[in-house]
Design an enzyme around this catalytic site. Structure first.
Site: not given
Ligand code: NAD
Ligand code: UDP
Length: 338
Positions: A58, A149, A124, A153, A99
């Site tokens: 984590d 959320y 984001s 960010k 987180n």
């Molecule tokens: P995702 O949930 O697939 O990936 C996030 C990963 O972080 C997961 O594998 C999860 O297990 C891990 N995680 C969460 N909390 C954790 C912690 N405390 N310690 C260690 N690992 C942890 O999401 P994603 O779609 O791959 O998004 C990745 C990043 O991009 C995120 O920060 C998300 O907010 C950002 N984001 C995503 C989108 C989207 O639409 N997918 C858009 C804008 C921004």
């Protein structure tokens, strides 16, 4: 010399790990698997013939971070780890601030102690809030976010700006993603939402394979081309490539800089449905429902800054996004559990 990728087993993280390994980088992944499966990393290994070192830990665990930084010569960190469900964040704000904000602070402190100064943050488009005119430009003031959320960010971006100002050794890039969709072209990797998908394209794909009866289109009365919400969708492999371009640019900058990762084009929900139908040959049943709370009518990126300064722009259009989503969904009807 290695790159630490937090959240590297997740959707965007795993595709970026693949792109990094393909480029010949050494990669270390830290992920607590709260929203991912280690199977994504097995698929990365299968596709690249290379393996990322994996720590099931984590980002809030400073001892774990010290171990990672102690055992590898980390030169930069790409920070994907965090919680990302907008609706859930309204119900569980503390978990989201814990987180996404507190976790990032622990990570930054560990980096400072280890003398690692290059950082890329997953931000984001949501940081532009509800008052910014479209297309969103990086020079616009951010804030006015509509969920914990989004606020998390925005808060991290504020922290990063202050931190970069206070410690000139740091080079920090925040990448503001618009709407990442699609999957690796092999069909071996893709988005694996647990339970009912919150996002549009995974939902459409699950309707297409008969897992869901019909798509609920949230709002048919927006002031848009056909009344449905408009977003800037971007292929996940283009997002991954954006991180490689940002990594290269980090070496040339000091301080903090934010870039949009978008295509600059907005598509409506119904245009997405039609494009998916064309790519898959499957008709998607849908019904128009009232608007979803907190949704904005329409937004898309001004994609010029990333083009000029990172030398990056999207390479994959809507047809490829749909083809790859369908390919992944058909081959993996239960995601990584298949
Ligand atoms: P995702 O949930 O697939 O990936 C996030 C990963 O972080 C997961 O594998 C999860 O297990 C891990 N995680 C969460 N909390 C954790 C912690 N405390 N310690 C260690 N690992 C942890 O999401 P994603 O779609 O791959 O998004 C990745 C990043 O991009 C995120 O920060 C998300 O907010 C950002 N984001 C995503 C989108 C989207 O639409 N997918 C858009 C804008 C921004
Ligand atoms: N949307 C929809 N039905 C769904 C999921 C999403 O009509 O089941 C719409 C949503 O209202 C928005 C667009 O699709 O206009 C993109 O939504 P998504 O949740 O994928 O991304 P975000 O809201 O984060 O931009």
């Amino acid at each position: 010399m290695a790159i630490l990728v937090t959240g590297g087993a997740g959707y965007i993280g795993s595709h970026t790990v693949l792109a990094l390994l393909e480029r010949g980088e050494d990669v270390v992944v830290l992920d607590n698997l709260v929203n991912a499966s280690e199977e994504s990393l097995h698929r990365v290994a299968q596709l690249t013939g290379k393996t990322a070192a994996f720590y099931p830990g984590d980002i809030r665990d400073s001892e774990c971070l010290a171990r990672v930084f102690g055992e590898h010569q980390i030169t930069s960190v790409i920070h994907f780890a965090g919680l990302k469900a907008v609706g859930e964040s309204v119900q569980k704000p503390l978990e989201y601030y814990q987180n996404n904000v507190a976790g990032t602070l622990v990570l930054l402190e560990a980096m400072r102690q280890a003398g690692v100064h290059q950082f890329i943050f997953s931000s984001s488009a949501t940081v532009y809030g509800e008052h910014s005119p479209v297309p969103y430009q990086e020079s616009m003031p951010i804030g006015g976010t509509t969920s914990p959320y989004g606020t998390s960010k925005w808060m991290v971006e504020q922290v990063l700006q202050d931190f970069a100002k206070a410690d000139p050794l740091f080079s920090i890039i925040a990448l503001r993603y618009f709407n990442p969709v699609g999957a690796h072209e092999s069909g071996l990797m893709g988005e694996d939402p647990g339970g009912v998908p919150n996002n549009l394209l995974p939902y459409i794909a699950q309707v297409a394979i008969g897992q869901r009866e019909q798509l609920s289109v949230f709002g048919g009365d927006y002031p848009t081309k056909d009344g449905t919400g408009v977003r800037d969708y971007i292929h996940v492999m283009d997002v991954a490539q954006g991180h490689l371009a940002a990594m290269d640019h980090l070496k040339q900058i000091a301080g903090f800089k934010a870039y949009n990762l978008g295509s600059g084009i907005g598509y409506s929900v119904l245009e997405m449905v039609q494009a998916f139908e064309k790519a898959s040959g499957v008709t998607i049943a849908y019904q128009i429902l009232p608007r979803r709370a907190g949704d904005l009518p329409a937004f898309w990126a001004d994609a010029e800054l990333a083009k000029q300064e990172l030398g990056w722009q999207v390479q994959r259009g809507l047809d490829v996004m749909m083809r790859d989503t369908w390919n992944w969904q058909r081959k993996n009807p239960r995601g990584y559990r298949s």
